[in-house]
Scaffold this active site. Structure first.
Site, PDB file in Angstrom:
ATOM      1  CG  ASP A   1      -1.747   1.182   1.397  1.00  0.00           C
ATOM      2  OD1 ASP A   1      -2.308   1.626   0.380  1.00  0.00           O
ATOM      3  OD2 ASP A   1      -1.848   1.716   2.509  1.00  0.00           O
TER       4      ASP A   1
ATOM      5  CG  ASP B   1      -1.847   7.470   0.462  1.00  0.00           C
ATOM      6  OD1 ASP B   1      -2.321   8.604   0.510  1.00  0.00           O
ATOM      7  OD2 ASP B   1      -1.420   6.964  -0.602  1.00  0.00           O
TER       8      ASP B   1
END
Length: 407
Positions: free
Chosen positions: A196, A198
């Site tokens: 991922d 963020d």
């Protein structure tokens, strides 16, 4: 006297000790049934299980070993092993093997005591203990230290779910990380690591940063927090947050990127993975326009993220194409495994939010990194105390391995 002998050698480490011990045993026709060696702070501990075919030779072998090792300044202890004890030991072969990894800024004796107590309470036996982190300077602080010890354990535990829960509760109580995973052939043969973006590769939530400049910071941050905790549908909440960005100048994207901070250990982790031949990917519910810059900066191979719609230099508050949500992330991981010609067992996924859970569950090794409580409780593995590069420890890669043979 029995023909099977356990030999334990200890003392100052020096070249030639193993050679000297095995040379004496060779003169008596011994077969080596097991051997292990460790050096801690220049002190050697060598263990060797030997079968001497002629019982009458055992006493002579012991005498020669004492004399040889005394000359080297080493101590030796002997323990005869009965046939029944040896058969029992052989019978333990084939029992399930697992790896328990303990990670902390500094490892205290209390950490070792509490973790090993849990291991023992669940009927598991420790075969080997290895330090994966580098040698620790006493000048290290609680903020910049990094320590890891790996336990190889064997046995059947009656309640694996309870064992995992006990380790999770202990990690929370002591502010440490504890991973428990199967010691399979895939553990050191992963080939693809997906992240991922963020709050994982970067410390920021980009949509929150954009919202601040659009005057909707508090509103969007509250929605983001609820979505990452799994309290809101990701697609619906994403569209709701996007709508609040409508009218934002495209130039703000440069300003936001300039203020982003890479997560601790991210550069070292990606550089090490590249050096070792791993493929890497960003599978993000964030924005491609920012992800491309992060991908180029770190040298990541693949990027999949949401396409922020911009018309005439202004953010429209809409997204182009399919939204990268939890289902899409898991689907993309499967597709990448097929593209790379590997099994899902050879993949690793790393994320922090509820929209990462499906991806973490699909991967051979799913790691919740500095994650929301629901993610940390659900994912099989989690890291909260150290930087992103501590993932290497869960892969069995030591600091020395990461530095390379000539460092």
């Amino acid at each position: 006297m029995t023909e099977i002998l356990l030999v334990n050698v200890s003392g100052p480490d020096r070249p030639g000790v193993t050679s000297a011990v095995s040379a004496v045993l060779a003169q008596h026709g011994a077969t080596v049934l097991d051997i292990g060696q460790a050096v801690i702070h220049d002190t050697l501990n060598l263990g060797l299980l030997a079968w001497v075919p002629q019982r009458s030779e055992v006493g002579a072998a012991m005498g020669e070993l004492r004399a040889t090792l005394r000359a080297l300044g080493l101590e030796v202890r002997f323990e005869p092993v009965t046939d029944a004890a040896y058969r029992h030991w052989v019978g333990q072969q084939g029992k399930p093997r697992h790896i328990v990894t303990l990670l902390a800024r500094a490892i205290l004796a209390e950490h070792i005591a509490r973790v090993t107590a849990v291991i023992s309470a669940h009927g598991l036996n420790i075969d080997k203990i290895v330090r994966l982190s580098g040698r620790v300077s006493l000048a290290s602080t609680a903020r910049d230290g990094k320590a890891c010890v790996e336990f190889s354990v064997r046995g059947d535990t009656p309640d694996l779910a309870q064992l995992r829960l006990s380790l999770l509760e202990l990690s929370t109580e002591l502010d440490i990380d504890i991973a428990y995973q199967e010691d399979s052939i895939f553990r050191r043969h992963r080939r693809l690591v997906a992240f991922d973006m963020d709050s994982t590769l970067i410390e920021n939530e980009v949509i929150d940063e954009l919202a601040l400049r659009a005057g909707a910071g508090l509103q969007v941050a509250a929605i983001t927090e609820r979505a990452m905790r799994g309290e809101l549908d990701f697609r619906a909440s994403f569209r709701e947050r996007l709508a609040l960005l409508k009218g934002l100048p495209e130039s703000v994207l440069d300003e936001v990127y300039a203020g982003l901070t890479l997560t601790e250990g991210a550069e070292h982790l990606i550089a090490t993975l590249k050096k070792l031949g791993y493929k890497t990917a960003i599978l993000s519910g964030g924005f491609r326009c920012i992800g491309e810059r992060i991908r180029a900066r770190l040298g990541i191979d693949y990027l999949f993220a949401n396409e922020l719609e911009i018309c005439d230099g202004v953010v429209t508050g809409e997204v182009r194409g399919e939204i990268v949500d939890a289902t899409r992330k898991a689907e993309l991981l499967r597709q990448l495994a097929v593209r790379e010609g590997i099994s899902l067992e050879q993949t690793i996924a790393v994320g922090d939010g509820a929209n990462d859970l499906l991806m973490l569950g699909v991967a051979g090794l799913g790691i919740a990194f500095r994650a929301k409580p629901i993610v940390r409780a659900t994912a099989k593995q989690s890291i909260s105390q150290l930087g992103l590069d501590s993932i290497l420890y869960l892969m069995g890669i030591s600091d020395q391995d990461a530095r390379g043979p000539h460092s």
